[in-house]
Design an enzyme around this catalytic site. Structure first.
Site, PDB file in Angstrom:
ATOM      1  N   CYS A  50       0.817  -1.209   0.000  1.00  0.00           N
ATOM      2  CA  CYS A  50       0.000   0.000   0.000  1.00  0.00           C
ATOM      3  C   CYS A  50       0.852   1.259   0.000  1.00  0.00           C
ATOM      4  CB  CYS A  50      -0.949   0.013   1.195  1.00  0.00           C
ATOM      5  SG  CYS A  50      -0.114  -0.075   2.793  1.00  0.00           S
ATOM      6  N   ASN A  51       2.093   1.150   0.446  1.00  0.00           N
ATOM      7  CA  ASN A  51       2.942   2.334   0.544  1.00  0.00           C
ATOM      8  C   ASN A  51       4.049   2.402  -0.496  1.00  0.00           C
ATOM      9  OD1 ASN A  51       1.731   3.707   2.673  1.00  0.00           O
ATOM     10  ND2 ASN A  51       2.734   2.414   4.191  1.00  0.00           N
ATOM     11  N   GLN A 118       6.584  -8.860   3.494  1.00  0.00           N
ATOM     12  CA  GLN A 118       6.144  -8.502   2.143  1.00  0.00           C
ATOM     13  C   GLN A 118       7.280  -8.664   1.133  1.00  0.00           C
ATOM     14  OE1 GLN A 118       4.859  -4.600   3.329  1.00  0.00           O
ATOM     15  NE2 GLN A 118       2.699  -5.186   3.434  1.00  0.00           N
TER      16      GLN A 118
END
Length: 449
Positions: A50-51, A118
């Site tokens: 998301c970032n 991740q």
């Protein structure tokens, strides 16, 4: 083989741009293979959260522009649009960047641990797609080891500072007593799991977990005494929820303005606090225009997060020093591996020359030639052949003015004295030659005289 890291993150691009440049999990296998095939890059991996969205590549000839063009074409943007919001790291800079990312030093929340998992997912996706390769794999493994060392040797991970923690902190500011509040968590991934744990530790009154599959929602909610529902049941429970935090991989919004308006009427406009952590967003941005709704995106959490960073800054400085050392160590080992290929090729060549001279010697022995003469000729022939190419190359480099080649040869062959200083600077090239290529005579430089 060189390394490139090309990407965008929360510092260089807003959530709208990050949405456009993100890769959904189901896109990754095709995207990885297309990235490799369409740019001519030997080894590739993609990290998309998301970032941040980042491409990690290993190439013989570094070509960042082809990567920028590919990203733009894949997402229907122009190369200029991608270039304006992206950053590029090459060689040691790319190694250092990946280690900093894995250690959480480049995250919105300094030192957050989720990014390491991740990155491991990105490594596994590339491995499954067949785009990883030995060089990139080696870099990932060193990156994982460095992240573990940072966690072990510094205090960067001691305080529970994360996007999840920041979201719960904001909720506490809106609802001073969470024990009388009901929280709806949309999604059942790692981030929502952390949110659920933080809410539970803060004594929230009730937790409802909504997910595409009921089984996955139950895994998260049942240990916390919560309720599990599927996504299409959200309108049925929305009116009773004070805190709504969403983080899914859905390509389309899950919660729309109309559904929230109806819930507010049932609640008699009692405030609702919402945090949309997802990219692309799960909650329509127009929901934030409604009175009595406090809607925050991941970008809005920045101020809360900043307040929690100070306790980790000292540890981050120590981590930076560890990563600098780790980067240098990796690059040294990479350069040493490059020598292995050269040594292997040189050994193969030397063994071929040896076999040729041995065959000639065996043939002479079969013809009855004196063994002493045969051995002497074989030794002399092998010596001349082994020294011929280095001698010719030294002569050519000296002719090009590369006098340092003599000093390198002296170091390479472990010769005594200083051949570079003894070499005449104004004599003919034949005087500086290491050997006569026609006679095979060995020059004193190579004899150490």
């Amino acid at each position: 083989m060189g390394f490139i890291a090309l990407g965008i993150n929360h510092k260089t691009a807003g959530v709208e741009v990050r949405e456009r440049l993100s890769f959904a999990p189901e896109q990754l296998p095709d995207a990885l293979q297309r990235l490799r095939d369409e740019t001519g890059t030997q080894e590739v991996a993609i990290l998309s959260t998301c970032n941040r969205t980042e491409l990690y590549c290993a190439q013989d000839q570094l070509d960042a522009e082809s990567l920028v063009a590919w990203v733009a074409a894949f997402h229907g943007m122009t190369a200029d649009e991608v270039r304006r919001c992206s950053y590029l790291h090459q060689e040691a800079g790319a190694v250092n960047h990946m280690m900093r990312v894995a250690a959480g030093l480049d995250s919105m929340v300094l030192g957050e641990p989720q990014i390491l998992g991740q990155m491991k997912d990105a490594w596994q996706a590339a491995r499954t797609a067949g785009t990883l390769g030995p060089h990139l794999d080696r870099l990932f493994q060193s990156t994982f080891s460095m992240a573990k060392q940072v966690r072990t040797d510094t205090r960067i991970g001691e305080n529970p500072v994360s996007v999840a923690f920041a979201a719960v902190s904001l909720a506490k500011q809106i609802f001073s007593d969470l024990r009388r509040s009901t929280a709806l968590l949309i999604g059942a991934g790692e981030t929502i799991g952390l949110v659920a744990r933080h809410l539970y530790d803060q004594g929230v009154g009730k937790i409802i977990v909504a997910n595409r599959t009921l089984e996955r929602a139950a895994v998260l909610s049942e240990p916390l005494g919560g309720q599990s529902i599927v996504l299409n049941q959200i309108p049925d429970v929305l009116a009773q929820c004070d805190v709504i935090i969403s983080s899914t991989a859905s390509p389309l919004p899950i919660l729309g303005k109309g559904a929230v308006e109806r819930a507010l009427k049932q609640r008699k406009h009692k405030p609702m606090f919402m945090v949309d952590i997802a990219v692309p967003r799960d909650i329509e941005p127009e929901v934030g225009d409604l009175a009595d709704v406090y809607l925050y995106s991941v970008d809005d959490l920045h101020q809360v997060i900043e307040e929690n960073l100070r306790s980790r800054q000292g540890a981050a400085n120590a981590a930076e020093r560890l990563i600098e050392v780790g980067t240098d160590d990796f690059m040294q080992r990479l350069r040493a591996l490059a020598a292995v290929d050269v040594l292997r090729d040189y050994r193969n060549k030397a063994e071929q020359l040896r076999d040729q001279e041995l065959l000639k010697a065996q043939q002479k022995l079969e013809r009855g030639v004196d063994p002493a003469l045969v051995l002497a000729e074989m030794a002399r022939g092998l010596t001349n052949k082994l020294l011929h190419d280095p001698s010719v190359q030294l002569k050519q480099m000296s002719a090009q003015g590369r006098v340092e080649a003599l000093a390198l040869a002296q170091e390479l062959f472990a010769l005594t004295g200083n051949a570079a200083e003894r070499a005449p600077q104004s004599t003919s090239l034949s005087d500086v030659a290491a050997a006569d290529s026609t006679t095979g005579t060995v020059h004193p430089i190579l004899q150490g005289k």
